[in-house]
Write a protein that holds these residues in place. Structure first.
Motif, mmCIF file in Angstrom:
data_model
loop_
_atom_site.group_PDB
_atom_site.id
_atom_site.type_symbol
_atom_site.label_atom_id
_atom_site.label_comp_id
_atom_site.label_asym_id
_atom_site.label_seq_id
_atom_site.Cartn_x
_atom_site.Cartn_y
_atom_site.Cartn_z
ATOM 1 N N ALA A 1 11.336 5.141 3.952
ATOM 2 C CA ALA A 1 10.214 4.820 3.070
ATOM 3 C C ALA A 1 10.732 4.276 1.748
ATOM 4 O O ALA A 1 11.875 4.511 1.359
ATOM 5 N N VAL A 2 9.876 3.561 1.054
ATOM 6 C CA VAL A 2 10.146 3.118 -0.306
ATOM 7 C C VAL A 2 9.450 4.112 -1.233
ATOM 8 O O VAL A 2 8.255 4.357 -1.096
ATOM 9 N N LEU A 3 10.213 4.717 -2.137
ATOM 10 C CA LEU A 3 9.676 5.702 -3.076
ATOM 11 C C LEU A 3 9.629 5.083 -4.462
ATOM 12 O O LEU A 3 10.623 4.541 -4.945
ATOM 13 N N LEU A 4 8.460 5.166 -5.104
ATOM 14 C CA LEU A 4 8.276 4.639 -6.450
ATOM 15 C C LEU A 4 7.961 5.787 -7.400
ATOM 16 O O LEU A 4 7.036 6.564 -7.140
ATOM 17 N N ALA A 5 8.709 5.915 -8.470
ATOM 18 C CA ALA A 5 8.416 6.888 -9.525
ATOM 19 C C ALA A 5 7.510 6.186 -10.529
ATOM 20 O O ALA A 5 7.870 5.139 -11.077
ATOM 21 N N VAL A 6 6.321 6.758 -10.758
ATOM 22 C CA VAL A 6 5.307 6.103 -11.569
ATOM 23 C C VAL A 6 5.001 6.945 -12.811
ATOM 24 O O VAL A 6 4.789 8.155 -12.711
ATOM 25 N N VAL B 1 0.860 -1.183 0.000
ATOM 26 C CA VAL B 1 0.000 0.000 0.000
ATOM 27 C C VAL B 1 0.895 1.230 0.000
ATOM 28 O O VAL B 1 1.921 1.261 0.687
ATOM 29 N N ALA B 2 0.491 2.245 -0.778
ATOM 30 C CA ALA B 2 1.305 3.455 -0.898
ATOM 31 C C ALA B 2 0.427 4.696 -0.952
ATOM 32 O O ALA B 2 -0.712 4.643 -1.411
ATOM 33 N N SER B 3 0.986 5.799 -0.488
ATOM 34 C CA SER B 3 0.360 7.111 -0.635
ATOM 35 C C SER B 3 0.777 7.678 -1.983
ATOM 36 O O SER B 3 1.902 7.474 -2.426
ATOM 37 N N VAL B 4 -0.125 8.419 -2.627
ATOM 38 C CA VAL B 4 0.107 8.954 -3.961
ATOM 39 C C VAL B 4 0.366 10.458 -3.874
ATOM 40 O O VAL B 4 -0.405 11.190 -3.261
ATOM 41 N N PHE B 5 1.453 10.908 -4.519
ATOM 42 C CA PHE B 5 1.810 12.326 -4.586
ATOM 43 C C PHE B 5 2.117 12.688 -6.034
ATOM 44 O O PHE B 5 2.645 11.861 -6.783
ATOM 45 N N ALA B 6 1.830 13.920 -6.426
ATOM 46 C CA ALA B 6 2.266 14.415 -7.731
ATOM 47 C C ALA B 6 3.786 14.425 -7.738
ATOM 48 O O ALA B 6 4.421 14.598 -6.686
ATOM 49 N N VAL B 7 4.384 14.229 -8.888
ATOM 50 C CA VAL B 7 5.836 14.113 -8.982
ATOM 51 C C VAL B 7 6.551 15.365 -8.483
ATOM 52 O O VAL B 7 7.662 15.287 -7.962
ATOM 53 N N ASP B 8 5.920 16.520 -8.583
ATOM 54 C CA ASP B 8 6.562 17.761 -8.139
ATOM 55 C C ASP B 8 6.213 18.148 -6.700
ATOM 56 O O ASP B 8 6.631 19.194 -6.218
ATOM 57 N N ASP B 9 5.478 17.301 -6.000
ATOM 58 C CA ASP B 9 5.100 17.561 -4.607
ATOM 59 C C ASP B 9 6.280 17.200 -3.690
ATOM 60 O O ASP B 9 6.623 16.031 -3.544
ATOM 61 N N TRP C 1 17.127 13.053 -7.381
ATOM 62 C CA TRP C 1 16.329 11.919 -7.834
ATOM 63 C C TRP C 1 15.001 12.408 -8.403
ATOM 64 O O TRP C 1 14.573 11.966 -9.467
ATOM 65 N N GLN C 2 14.358 13.346 -7.721
ATOM 66 C CA GLN C 2 13.080 13.880 -8.182
ATOM 67 C C GLN C 2 13.230 14.523 -9.563
ATOM 68 O O GLN C 2 12.417 14.285 -10.458
ATOM 69 N N ARG C 3 14.258 15.312 -9.762
ATOM 70 C CA ARG C 3 14.479 15.945 -11.071
ATOM 71 C C ARG C 3 14.742 14.888 -12.153
ATOM 72 O O ARG C 3 14.248 15.003 -13.276
ATOM 73 N N SER C 4 15.483 13.856 -11.824
ATOM 74 C CA SER C 4 15.794 12.830 -12.825
ATOM 75 C C SER C 4 14.563 12.005 -13.191
ATOM 76 O O SER C 4 14.389 11.657 -14.360
ATOM 77 N N ILE C 5 13.698 11.706 -12.233
ATOM 78 C CA ILE C 5 12.496 10.926 -12.575
ATOM 79 C C ILE C 5 11.492 11.774 -13.342
ATOM 80 O O ILE C 5 10.773 11.265 -14.193
ATOM 81 N N MET C 6 11.460 13.083 -13.059
ATOM 82 C CA MET C 6 10.601 13.973 -13.852
ATOM 83 C C MET C 6 11.071 13.979 -15.304
ATOM 84 O O MET C 6 10.260 13.876 -16.223
ATOM 85 N N ALA D 1 12.584 11.632 -16.776
ATOM 86 C CA ALA D 1 12.347 10.293 -17.332
ATOM 87 C C ALA D 1 10.868 10.025 -17.600
ATOM 88 O O ALA D 1 10.518 8.972 -18.113
ATOM 89 N N GLY D 2 9.985 10.966 -17.224
ATOM 90 C CA GLY D 2 8.561 10.805 -17.525
ATOM 91 C C GLY D 2 7.672 10.418 -16.368
ATOM 92 O O GLY D 2 6.501 10.100 -16.577
ATOM 93 N N ALA D 3 8.171 10.458 -15.151
ATOM 94 C CA ALA D 3 7.313 10.137 -14.003
ATOM 95 C C ALA D 3 6.269 11.235 -13.806
ATOM 96 O O ALA D 3 6.554 12.417 -14.025
ATOM 97 N N CYS D 4 5.069 10.842 -13.421
ATOM 98 C CA CYS D 4 4.019 11.826 -13.133
ATOM 99 C C CYS D 4 3.602 11.778 -11.665
ATOM 100 O O CYS D 4 2.953 12.702 -11.180
ATOM 101 N N GLU D 5 3.974 10.719 -10.972
ATOM 102 C CA GLU D 5 3.625 10.572 -9.556
ATOM 103 C C GLU D 5 4.774 9.921 -8.800
ATOM 104 O O GLU D 5 5.593 9.214 -9.393
ATOM 105 N N ILE D 6 4.788 10.155 -7.490
ATOM 106 C CA ILE D 6 5.661 9.426 -6.576
ATOM 107 C C ILE D 6 4.742 8.704 -5.600
ATOM 108 O O ILE D 6 3.886 9.329 -4.973
ATOM 109 N N HIS D 7 4.899 7.402 -5.510
ATOM 110 C CA HIS D 7 4.128 6.598 -4.559
ATOM 111 C C HIS D 7 5.047 6.258 -3.396
ATOM 112 O O HIS D 7 6.175 5.812 -3.608
ATOM 113 N N VAL D 8 4.553 6.484 -2.179
ATOM 114 C CA VAL D 8 5.365 6.326 -0.976
ATOM 115 C C VAL D 8 4.812 5.175 -0.147
ATOM 116 O O VAL D 8 3.683 5.236 0.336
ATOM 117 N N HIS D 9 5.624 4.131 0.003
ATOM 118 C CA HIS D 9 5.257 2.970 0.826
ATOM 119 C C HIS D 9 5.946 3.129 2.180
ATOM 120 O O HIS D 9 7.176 3.156 2.261
#
Length: 132
Positions: free
Chosen positions: A64-69, A47-55, A93-98, A100-108
């Protein structure tokens, strides 16, 4: 803490499918998705919380486990936030996943210790491209 990549481990999941998102049924009717779940290659559910990639709040969690989605609902990168939430490294990391096309970060947040986070990363991180 540097981004973690564990593809040098034995090929435990070679025959298993990639991790896939399994949205929580209890939140399906809500207009805003705040939580979701992922099924790892092992079949385990995370289970993960959903955040916008720029949040930047997504980067404020420790241990935490961070997933770039991506917009097509794939995990394109994964990392452990570390025990201190090192701001500069997480910002890179946030700038690099943005890029790469990530639109969300999911936090477990439910992995209890470093070993549990490492196991979750192994289970959820995207397959390495052997040709790339």
């Amino acid at each position: 803490m540097a981004a973690l990549a564990y593809r040098d481990t034995p090929d435990l999941f070679d025959e298993a499918p990639a991790a896939r998102e399994m949205p929580l049924r209890s939140t399906a009717a809500l207009s805003e998705r705040r939580f979701t779940a992922w099924r790892g290659r092992s079949g385990r559910r995370y289970v993960a919380s959903v955040f916008a990639v720029d949040d930047t709040h997504a980067l404020g969690f420790t241990d935490a486990v961070l997933l770039a989605v991506s917009s097509d609902r794939r995990v394109i990168a994964a990392r452990d936030s570390g025990p201190f939430g090192i701001e500069a490294a997480l910002g890179r990391w946030q700038r690099s996943i943005m890029a790469a096309g990530a639109c969300e970060i999911h936090v477990h947040l439910l992995a209890e210790d470093g070993m549990s986070r490492r196991a979750a990363l192994l289970d959820l991180m995207p397959e390495a491209n052997p040709e790339g």
